[in-house]
Design a protein around this motif. Structure first.
Motif, PDB file in Angstrom:
ATOM      1  N   PRO A   1       0.591  -1.063  -0.013  1.00  0.00           N
ATOM      2  CA  PRO A   1      -0.091   0.064  -0.126  1.00  0.00           C
ATOM      3  C   PRO A   1       1.092   0.974  -0.057  1.00  0.00           C
ATOM      4  N   PRO A   2       0.279   2.396  -0.395  1.00  0.00           N
ATOM      5  CA  PRO A   2      -0.347   2.543  -1.650  1.00  0.00           C
ATOM      6  C   PRO A   2      -0.838   1.994  -2.941  1.00  0.00           C
ATOM      7  N   TYR A   3       0.494   0.951  -2.509  1.00  0.00           N
ATOM      8  CA  TYR A   3       0.850   1.298  -4.535  1.00  0.00           C
ATOM      9  C   TYR A   3      -0.451   0.020  -4.948  1.00  0.00           C
ATOM     10  N   ALA A   4      -0.677  -0.816  -4.062  1.00  0.00           N
ATOM     11  CA  ALA A   4      -1.649  -1.865  -4.442  1.00  0.00           C
ATOM     12  C   ALA A   4      -2.130  -1.873  -2.817  1.00  0.00           C
ATOM     13  N   GLU A   5      -3.788  -2.948  -3.363  1.00  0.00           N
ATOM     14  CA  GLU A   5      -4.278  -2.843  -1.964  1.00  0.00           C
ATOM     15  C   GLU A   5      -4.754  -4.058  -1.494  1.00  0.00           C
ATOM     16  N   ALA A   6      -4.882  -5.098  -2.289  1.00  0.00           N
ATOM     17  CA  ALA A   6      -4.490  -6.686  -2.131  1.00  0.00           C
ATOM     18  C   ALA A   6      -3.405  -7.351  -2.726  1.00  0.00           C
ATOM     19  N   VAL A   7      -2.701  -8.027  -2.261  1.00  0.00           N
ATOM     20  CA  VAL A   7      -1.657  -8.573  -3.258  1.00  0.00           C
ATOM     21  C   VAL A   7      -1.614 -10.935  -2.905  1.00  0.00           C
ATOM     22  N   THR A   8      -2.163 -10.807  -4.243  1.00  0.00           N
ATOM     23  CA  THR A   8      -2.389 -12.399  -3.916  1.00  0.00           C
ATOM     24  C   THR A   8      -0.576 -13.202  -4.144  1.00  0.00           C
ATOM     25  N   ASP A   9      -0.763 -14.511  -3.649  1.00  0.00           N
ATOM     26  CA  ASP A   9      -0.029 -15.152  -3.574  1.00  0.00           C
ATOM     27  C   ASP A   9       0.556 -15.148  -5.623  1.00  0.00           C
ATOM     28  N   ASP A  10      -0.073 -15.388  -6.117  1.00  0.00           N
ATOM     29  CA  ASP A  10      -0.067 -15.447  -7.969  1.00  0.00           C
ATOM     30  C   ASP A  10       0.950 -13.831  -8.062  1.00  0.00           C
ATOM     31  N   ASP A  11       0.351 -12.700  -7.510  1.00  0.00           N
ATOM     32  CA  ASP A  11       1.007 -11.519  -7.827  1.00  0.00           C
ATOM     33  C   ASP A  11       2.360 -11.779  -7.245  1.00  0.00           C
ATOM     34  N   MET A  12       2.640 -12.006  -6.476  1.00  0.00           N
ATOM     35  CA  MET A  12       4.614 -12.320  -5.428  1.00  0.00           C
ATOM     36  C   MET A  12       5.643 -13.121  -6.868  1.00  0.00           C
ATOM     37  N   ARG A  13       4.163 -14.203  -6.871  1.00  0.00           N
ATOM     38  CA  ARG A  13       4.741 -14.967  -7.688  1.00  0.00           C
ATOM     39  C   ARG A  13       5.294 -15.173  -9.324  1.00  0.00           C
ATOM     40  N   ALA A  14       4.628 -14.216  -9.570  1.00  0.00           N
ATOM     41  CA  ALA A  14       4.925 -13.143 -11.152  1.00  0.00           C
ATOM     42  C   ALA A  14       6.245 -12.256 -10.619  1.00  0.00           C
ATOM     43  N   ALA A  15       6.269 -11.439  -9.948  1.00  0.00           N
ATOM     44  CA  ALA A  15       7.554 -10.670  -9.532  1.00  0.00           C
ATOM     45  C   ALA A  15       8.581 -11.593  -9.242  1.00  0.00           C
TER      46      ALA A  15
ATOM     47  N   VAL B   1      12.139 -19.475  -7.995  1.00  0.00           N
ATOM     48  CA  VAL B   1      11.034 -18.427  -8.639  1.00  0.00           C
ATOM     49  C   VAL B   1      10.527 -18.813  -6.411  1.00  0.00           C
ATOM     50  N   GLU B   2      10.879 -19.507  -5.999  1.00  0.00           N
ATOM     51  CA  GLU B   2       9.303 -20.247  -4.573  1.00  0.00           C
ATOM     52  C   GLU B   2       9.921 -19.661  -3.903  1.00  0.00           C
ATOM     53  N   ALA B   3      11.574 -19.115  -3.926  1.00  0.00           N
ATOM     54  CA  ALA B   3      12.563 -18.934  -2.849  1.00  0.00           C
ATOM     55  C   ALA B   3      12.149 -17.566  -2.180  1.00  0.00           C
ATOM     56  N   ILE B   4      12.282 -16.816  -4.076  1.00  0.00           N
ATOM     57  CA  ILE B   4      11.774 -15.149  -4.136  1.00  0.00           C
ATOM     58  C   ILE B   4      10.576 -14.424  -3.861  1.00  0.00           C
ATOM     59  N   ALA B   5       9.790 -15.879  -3.815  1.00  0.00           N
ATOM     60  CA  ALA B   5       8.479 -15.324  -3.679  1.00  0.00           C
ATOM     61  C   ALA B   5       7.972 -15.681  -2.056  1.00  0.00           C
ATOM     62  N   ALA B   6       8.439 -16.091  -1.376  1.00  0.00           N
ATOM     63  CA  ALA B   6       8.438 -16.500   0.559  1.00  0.00           C
ATOM     64  C   ALA B   6       9.023 -15.337   0.168  1.00  0.00           C
ATOM     65  N   ALA B   7      10.102 -15.194   0.210  1.00  0.00           N
ATOM     66  CA  ALA B   7      10.801 -14.164   0.876  1.00  0.00           C
ATOM     67  C   ALA B   7       9.907 -12.236   0.184  1.00  0.00           C
ATOM     68  N   THR B   8       9.834 -12.523  -0.488  1.00  0.00           N
ATOM     69  CA  THR B   8       8.462 -11.235  -0.973  1.00  0.00           C
ATOM     70  C   THR B   8       7.051 -11.391  -0.129  1.00  0.00           C
ATOM     71  N   GLY B   9       7.222 -12.417   0.548  1.00  0.00           N
ATOM     72  CA  GLY B   9       6.113 -12.685   1.077  1.00  0.00           C
ATOM     73  C   GLY B   9       5.822 -12.230   2.630  1.00  0.00           C
TER      74      GLY B   9
END
Length: 72
Positions: A10-24, A50-58
């Motif tokens: 926020p304020p750039y993203a209201e809701a962030v999904t697992d798919d959003d994090m994985r795509a990034a 990809v999975e490690a970076i998505a987890a770190a992002t979360g």
């Protein structure tokens, strides 16, 4: 680098999904490795990154404190 990865807090993203994090994460790994799609002998390492970076992002988004409310 990776200018097309959108900001996921926020304020750039209201809701962030697992798919959003994985795509990034996927976009980041593609940029760093130079592979859009890795060869079969590199696929496991690519997918693991990809999975490690998505987890770190979360973890990062869960830990951030944004004034006026939680980050995620």
């Amino acid at each position: 680098m990776c200018r097309s990865i959108k900001t996921l807090r926020p304020p750039y993203a209201e809701a962030v999904t697992d798919d959003d994090m994985r795509a990034a994460a996927l976009q980041y790994v593609r940029k760093i490795s130079g592979f859009r799609r890795p060869a079969a002998h590199n696929a496991e390492a690519f997918d693991k990154a990809v999975e490690a970076i998505a987890a770190a992002t979360g973890e990062l988004l869960d830990s951030l404190e944004v004034r006026g409310g939680a980050a995620r």
